[in-house]
Design a protein around this motif. Structure first.
Motif, short mmCIF file in Angstrom:
data_model
loop_
_atom_site.label_atom_id
_atom_site.label_comp_id
_atom_site.label_asym_id
_atom_site.label_seq_id
_atom_site.Cartn_x
_atom_site.Cartn_y
_atom_site.Cartn_z
N PRO A 50 29.21 15.06 72.30
CA PRO A 50 27.82 15.48 72.14
C PRO A 50 27.32 15.11 70.74
CG PRO A 50 29.09 17.19 73.22
CD PRO A 50 30.07 16.14 72.76
N GLY A 51 26.19 14.44 70.69
CA GLY A 51 25.66 13.93 69.43
C GLY A 51 26.12 12.52 69.12
N GLY A 52 27.16 12.04 69.85
CA GLY A 52 27.64 10.67 69.68
C GLY A 52 26.66 9.69 70.31
N ARG A 53 26.69 8.48 69.82
CA ARG A 53 25.75 7.47 70.30
C ARG A 53 26.49 6.38 71.09
NH1 ARG A 53 21.09 8.28 68.91
NH2 ARG A 53 20.30 6.17 69.11
N PHE A 54 25.73 5.65 71.88
CA PHE A 54 26.28 4.49 72.58
C PHE A 54 25.28 3.36 72.47
CE2 PHE A 54 23.87 6.69 75.87
CZ PHE A 54 23.14 5.66 76.44
N GLN A 55 25.80 2.14 72.58
CA GLN A 55 24.95 0.96 72.67
C GLN A 55 25.59 0.00 73.66
OE1 GLN A 55 23.30 -0.70 69.15
NE2 GLN A 55 22.64 -2.57 70.17
N ILE A 56 24.77 -0.45 74.60
CA ILE A 56 25.18 -1.42 75.60
C ILE A 56 24.28 -2.63 75.41
CG2 ILE A 56 25.46 -1.89 78.07
CD1 ILE A 56 25.19 1.30 78.33
N ASN A 57 24.86 -3.75 75.02
CA ASN A 57 24.08 -4.98 74.87
C ASN A 57 24.21 -5.79 76.15
OD1 ASN A 57 23.04 -4.60 72.26
ND2 ASN A 57 25.01 -5.13 71.39
N MET A 58 23.13 -5.82 76.91
CA MET A 58 23.11 -6.58 78.17
C MET A 58 22.67 -8.00 77.85
SD MET A 58 21.47 -3.79 80.74
CE MET A 58 22.05 -2.10 80.73
N LEU A 59 23.24 -8.94 78.60
CA LEU A 59 23.00 -10.36 78.38
C LEU A 59 22.34 -10.97 79.61
CD1 LEU A 59 23.56 -12.65 76.33
CD2 LEU A 59 25.75 -13.00 77.49
#
Length: 157
Positions: A50-59
């Motif tokens: 909780p409070g953590g972030r994510f990033q998904i780089n779609m191509l």
């Protein structure tokens, strides 16, 4: 502004805990998220708390489309809640809730031995979408993603 909500569901022959963890482990996530689509994954970063972030780089067509958010709630193995922001939300934070509900086991008679298979109903609700175009784009995307999760699990069995 009135916001809209979309909801997609999929029954998958798997334990809820296994499917839940697939959303939070980079190695597994990268294998099933967006599988089979013209769009792919360039990179994934996940801080599963909780409070953590994510990033998904779609191509897509050589261009990177970042999708990012923050985990609001992680209730293993039943519920994930996170914000979701991308070009497809106009850069606004939207809200996604994914629940994993154990269903009664189904009897599998397709092989020589009869067995009971655990099923999970995965329900994804995406809130704060602005219009019908965002609903349509995200409905197609989330349906494909849940299909990818099912196919990933079936390959690992």
């Amino acid at each position: 502004m009135t916001t809209q909500v979309l909801k997609v569901e999929k029954k998958i022959n798997a334990e809820p805990a296994r499917l839940f963890r697939a959303w939070l482990k980079v190695e597994d996530f990268s294998r099933w998220f967006l599988s089979g689509e013209l769009i792919g994954i360039e990179s994934v970063q996940i801080d599963p708390r909780p409070g953590g972030r994510f990033q998904i780089n779609m191509l897509l067509d050589g261009k990177i489309f970042p999708h990012e958010g923050e985990y609001i709630a992680i209730e293993e193995p039943t519920k994930l809640v996170f914000t979701w922001r991308s070009h497809a939300t106009g850069g606004r934070d939207t809200l996604v809730t994914v629940t994993f509900t154990a269903l009664p086991a189904v009897t599998d008679t397709s092989s020589a031995e009869t067995s009971n298979k655990t099923q999970t109903l995965v329900t994804l609700t995406h809130e704060r979408l602005a219009n019908d175009i965002e609903i349509k784009m995200h409905t197609h995307g989330w349906e494909s993603i849940l299909e990818g999760l099912d196919q990933w699990h079936s390959r690992k069995e």
